[in-house]
Design an enzyme around this catalytic site. Structure first.
Site, PDB file in Angstrom:
ATOM      1  N   ASP A  87      70.144  56.371  10.629  1.00 21.39           N
ATOM      2  CA  ASP A  87      69.645  56.532   9.263  1.00 21.39           C
ATOM      3  C   ASP A  87      68.571  55.503   8.928  1.00 21.39           C
ATOM      4  O   ASP A  87      67.741  55.717   8.056  1.00 21.39           O
ATOM      5  CB  ASP A  87      70.795  56.359   8.258  1.00 21.39           C
ATOM      6  CG  ASP A  87      71.964  57.280   8.547  1.00 21.39           C
ATOM      7  OD1 ASP A  87      71.810  58.192   9.388  1.00 21.39           O
ATOM      8  OD2 ASP A  87      73.032  57.081   7.940  1.00 21.39           O
ATOM      9  N   ASP A  91      65.765  58.931   4.680  1.00 25.62           N
ATOM     10  CA  ASP A  91      66.517  58.245   5.726  1.00 25.62           C
ATOM     11  C   ASP A  91      65.934  58.737   7.045  1.00 25.62           C
ATOM     12  O   ASP A  91      65.457  59.879   7.127  1.00 25.62           O
ATOM     13  CB  ASP A  91      68.000  58.633   5.690  1.00 25.62           C
ATOM     14  CG  ASP A  91      68.807  57.819   4.675  1.00 25.62           C
ATOM     15  OD1 ASP A  91      68.203  57.076   3.884  1.00 25.62           O
ATOM     16  OD2 ASP A  91      70.046  57.950   4.693  1.00 25.62           O
ATOM     17  N   HIS A 115      70.720  64.458   5.384  1.00 27.19           N
ATOM     18  CA  HIS A 115      70.270  64.401   6.784  1.00 27.19           C
ATOM     19  C   HIS A 115      70.191  65.784   7.442  1.00 27.19           C
ATOM     20  O   HIS A 115      70.907  66.697   7.082  1.00 27.19           O
ATOM     21  CB  HIS A 115      71.154  63.482   7.628  1.00 27.19           C
ATOM     22  CG  HIS A 115      71.275  62.121   7.027  1.00 27.19           C
ATOM     23  ND1 HIS A 115      72.313  61.284   7.296  1.00 27.19           N
ATOM     24  CD2 HIS A 115      70.456  61.457   6.162  1.00 27.19           C
ATOM     25  CE1 HIS A 115      72.156  60.145   6.623  1.00 27.19           C
ATOM     26  NE2 HIS A 115      71.039  60.231   5.924  1.00 27.19           N
ATOM     27  N   ASP A 120      70.559  66.255  10.845  1.00 22.95           N
ATOM     28  CA  ASP A 120      71.108  66.321  12.204  1.00 22.95           C
ATOM     29  C   ASP A 120      72.517  66.889  12.304  1.00 22.95           C
ATOM     30  O   ASP A 120      73.143  66.814  13.365  1.00 22.95           O
ATOM     31  CB  ASP A 120      70.988  64.960  12.916  1.00 22.95           C
ATOM     32  CG  ASP A 120      71.590  63.814  12.139  1.00 22.95           C
ATOM     33  OD1 ASP A 120      72.010  64.021  10.982  1.00 22.95           O
ATOM     34  OD2 ASP A 120      71.638  62.694  12.680  1.00 22.95           O
ATOM     35  N   CYS A 137      74.375  60.121  14.581  1.00 22.00           N
ATOM     36  CA  CYS A 137      74.355  59.124  13.488  1.00 22.00           C
ATOM     37  C   CYS A 137      74.625  57.723  14.026  1.00 22.00           C
ATOM     38  O   CYS A 137      74.008  56.749  13.581  1.00 22.00           O
ATOM     39  CB  CYS A 137      75.469  59.389  12.477  1.00 22.00           C
ATOM     40  SG  CYS A 137      75.521  61.019  11.781  1.00 22.00           S
TER      41      CYS A 137
HETATM   42  O1  DAV Z   1      78.280  66.343   6.506  1.00 19.18           O
HETATM   43  O2  DAV Z   1      76.881  67.510   7.395  1.00 19.18           O
HETATM   44  C1  DAV Z   1      75.962  64.756   8.137  1.00 19.18           C
HETATM   45  C2  DAV Z   1      75.078  63.575   8.119  1.00 19.18           C
HETATM   46  C3  DAV Z   1      74.617  63.287   9.459  1.00 19.18           C
HETATM   47  N1  DAV Z   1      73.688  62.194   9.555  1.00 19.18           N
HETATM   48  C4  DAV Z   1      77.180  66.476   6.917  1.00 19.18           C
HETATM   49  C5  DAV Z   1      76.183  65.335   6.828  1.00 19.18           C
END
Ligand code: DAV
Length: 364
Positions: free
Chosen positions: A118, A196, A245, A247, A349
């Site tokens: 991040d 981020d 995010h 990803d 992450c």
């Molecule tokens: O819960 O899908 C994920 C965040 C990943 N960097 C989610 C957020």
């Protein structure tokens, strides 16, 4: 002091998610705190129970048994990477308990160095410190400064995006997250550039980014201009009532292979279809509903790390996804990760790739 190298031996070199991985930073559970409550959390975290938890416990350490369990997951992840020949670097332990204020805000504490993804956007030979929208993460870069300095001395470029102010003008006053089915909106105004690093995913000359509770249009435009003409920055349309995010939503895994979250991506960008990419729909996670998840959703299953175009590190219990990876021609490497996912995020992450063996290419 060395200047940027012109040959192919950059200490920092990463253009996509799949070139052979040589060096990576992995976060640490050491000193991790429960994030202190702040206005932005209503926009990123599903579920009122979670808000109450953070209002009550934010700024204090996670219970030791949770930290221990999450730490074991990270150790296993690190062991796998090292066994596969990858150099693993770690942040320096930091004291996140201090409160701080600026002319524009005050906050009870920092959070952690769990998720370098991040904080640092690493692209080509450049490290960009992200302009993060969480006040509690304002100083999180500090845990990675020693590494950034070392990479800079080794020839990398190292910059910071404009430091955001994070005062009241940054967030929509009286914001309420949309209910399922209502048009997407986010808490951020366009007062200042924000993202981020995990709002961005690399795919060679094409870089994909999605608006979220921590990424606004101004941030996207800042990144577009900063990266210049060598890159094409595409905004991806996603649907999520509490977006945070890209990803666990949209992930180019290898040339010709895009993994998507079917609940969040309705329109795959034309460029993928036009160029004959396989659109791989991530299977529904098998994580039981009883699994406590304090920071993210069970779709964190798709938050994998590629060691190369085939080998993929994936959460051990997610056998449906593991089987799908095999069918799609990948070689999954399972690693226990549910306990880390409970307080943080997935493998992607928890890490940030610093060096992959490869060059800037176009995959379209
Ligand atoms: O819960 O899908 C994920 C965040 C990943 N960097 C989610 C957020």
């Amino acid at each position: 002091m060395n200047g940027p190298k012109k040959d192919n031996t950059h200490v920092v070199n990463t253009y996509n998610e799949w070139d052979p991985l040589e060096e990576i930073i992995v976060g640490t559970v050491e000193g991790a705190l429960i994030p202190p409550w702040d206005v932005i959390m209503e926009a990123s975290l599903h579920g009122k129970e979670l808000w109450d938890f953070y209002k009550k416990h934010g700024g204090t350490p996670w219970p030791p048994e949770m930290i221990e369990a999450a730490g074991k997951n990270v150790d296993e992840f690190v062991n796998i990477l090292e066994a596969e020949g990858v150099t693993v670097r770690r942040p320096v332990p930091c004291d996140f308990t201090k409160s701080y204020n600026t002319p524009d805000f005050e906050i009870k504490s920092g959070c952690y160095a769990l998720m370098p993804r991040d904080v640092l956007l690493v692209i080509g030979d450049m490290i960009i410190e992200a302009p993060m929208a969480w006040r509690s993460r304002y100083h999180e870069h500090h845990a990675f400064k020693d590494l950034c300095k070392e990479y800079f001395h080794g020839g990398a470029q190292w910059i910071s995006a404009p430091r955001p102010q994070l005062g009241s003008k940054t967030y929509v006053e009286g914001y309420e997250a949309p209910r399922e089915g209502e048009p997407m909106r986010t808490i951020l105004t366009e007062f200042e550039p924000l993202f981020d690093a995990a709002d961005v995913i690399k795919c060679g000359r094409d870089v994909f980014i999605a608006r979220s509770s921590c990424c606004n249009g101004f941030g996207i435009e800042w990144l577009r201009r900063q990266l210049g003409t060598e890159y094409r920055v595409h905004e991806v349309e996603v649907y999520d009532t509490h977006p945070m995010h890209i990803d666990a939503t949209f992930y180019p895994l290898a040339p010709g292979k895009l993994l998507i979250n079917p609940e969040r991506v309705y329109n795959v960008p034309e460029i993928f279809k036009k160029n004959g990419w396989d659109i791989l729909t991530c299977p529904t996670p098998v994580m039981p509903k009883s699994q406590p998840m304090y920071n993210c959703s069970s779709w964190i299953s798709m938050n994998v790390v590629m060691l190369d175009e085939e080998r993929v590190i994936v959460s051990r219990e997610e056998h449906t996804l593991i089987n799908a990876f095999k069918e799609w021609g990948f070689k999954p490497i399972p690693c226990n990760f549910y306990d880390f996912e409970a307080i943080g995020g997935g493998f992607h992450c928890a890490s940030v790739d610093i060096r992959r063996r490869g060059e800037l290419n176009s995959y379209f």
